[in-house]
Design a protein around this motif. Structure first.
Motif, mmCIF file in Angstrom:
data_model
loop_
_atom_site.group_PDB
_atom_site.id
_atom_site.type_symbol
_atom_site.label_atom_id
_atom_site.label_comp_id
_atom_site.label_asym_id
_atom_site.label_seq_id
_atom_site.Cartn_x
_atom_site.Cartn_y
_atom_site.Cartn_z
ATOM 1 N N VAL A 1 0.807 -1.227 0.000
ATOM 2 C CA VAL A 1 0.000 0.000 0.000
ATOM 3 C C VAL A 1 0.840 1.276 0.000
ATOM 4 N N VAL A 2 2.175 1.155 -0.121
ATOM 5 C CA VAL A 2 3.043 2.330 -0.032
ATOM 6 C C VAL A 2 3.331 2.927 -1.409
ATOM 7 N N VAL A 3 3.209 4.262 -1.507
ATOM 8 C CA VAL A 3 3.709 5.002 -2.669
ATOM 9 C C VAL A 3 4.753 5.982 -2.154
ATOM 10 N N THR A 4 5.898 6.054 -2.821
ATOM 11 C CA THR A 4 6.990 6.918 -2.380
ATOM 12 C C THR A 4 7.036 8.176 -3.231
ATOM 13 N N ILE A 5 7.073 9.324 -2.562
ATOM 14 C CA ILE A 5 7.026 10.618 -3.232
ATOM 15 C C ILE A 5 8.226 11.462 -2.809
ATOM 16 N N ASP A 6 8.886 12.083 -3.776
ATOM 17 C CA ASP A 6 9.970 13.009 -3.491
ATOM 18 C C ASP A 6 9.368 14.292 -2.917
ATOM 19 N N GLY A 7 9.750 14.629 -1.679
ATOM 20 C CA GLY A 7 9.166 15.780 -1.011
ATOM 21 C C GLY A 7 9.865 17.101 -1.295
ATOM 22 N N LEU A 8 10.918 17.079 -2.109
ATOM 23 C CA LEU A 8 11.635 18.316 -2.416
ATOM 24 C C LEU A 8 11.014 19.007 -3.620
ATOM 25 N N GLY A 9 11.084 20.333 -3.618
ATOM 26 C CA GLY A 9 10.521 21.109 -4.721
ATOM 27 C C GLY A 9 9.349 21.946 -4.249
ATOM 28 N N ALA A 10 8.700 22.603 -5.206
ATOM 29 C CA ALA A 10 7.567 23.466 -4.893
ATOM 30 C C ALA A 10 6.426 22.653 -4.283
#
Length: 198
Positions: free
Chosen positions: A165-174
């Motif tokens: 159930v995990v989705v990984t998202i890059d938290g850097l940026g706008a």
């Protein structure tokens, strides 16, 4: 019904994204940090108990946190879904959340893992501390919180990964770009926002 959990290190932008996603999916964002800070600010008995842990950069004990979340999930606005931010933080809290959801015949739909570079996280939190005057965000306390996160919370990712159930998202940026990444990942899982006007 949409039931989401946001996981990530302190300063990764969970709170900001939680607010935006709650609006997009029309569900309440339930943040244990916000609940704790409200009680601390208002000097409630809970707030006084919580303050000693927060000032030391330590997590509030599971028993206290579990009780607060259980009460919050029983409120009417959470009946049609919710977004959890800051809970669960430990595998024991995962077990308690599982118990609560099973009792209601539900489960989490997606766990959104927001990642961020450690140095960037420290810089973000120091900036926020200066802007908001938050006594719990000194450089020493921030690094301690990151250590505690790595030790206690990161294993949750393994637990939820085995459930697929995990989705990984890059938290850097706008902020908007990060939100778009999350919405796209959730859409791929069949969860579509009720509004895209954020």
């Amino acid at each position: 019904m949409t039931r989401l959990l946001l996981i990530g290190p302190p300063g990764a932008g969970k709170g900001t994204q939680a607010e935006r996603l709650a609006l997009a999916f029309n569900v309440p964002a339930i943040s244990t940090g916000d609940i704790f800070r409200y009680n601390v600010t208002n000097n409630t008995p809970l707030g006084l108990e919580v303050k000693s842990f927060m000032d030391a950069g330590a997590y509030v004990p599971d028993s206290l946190t579990n009780a607060i979340v259980a009460d919050r999930l029983k409120e009417a606005d959470a009946a049609s879904g919710f977004l959890l931010d800051g809970y669960p933080r430990t595998t024991d809290q995962v077990a308690e959340l599982d118990r609560l959801l099973v009792a209601e015949g539900t489960q989490l739909d997606v766990v959104v893992l927001i990642t961020a570079d450690t140095d960037e996280v420290v810089a973000r939190l120091l900036k926020r501390a200066a802007e908001q005057g938050r006594a719990d965000d000194t450089a020493e306390v921030i690094r301690h919180r990151l250590d505690v996160y790595a030790e206690q919370t990161a294993p949750l990712i393994d637990v939820y990964s085995t459930r697929g159930v995990v989705v990984t998202i890059d938290g850097l940026g706008a902020v908007e770009a990060v939100t778009d990444r999350i919405l796209a990942a959730l859409a791929e899982r069949g969860l579509r926002a009720s509004t895209t006007t954020l």
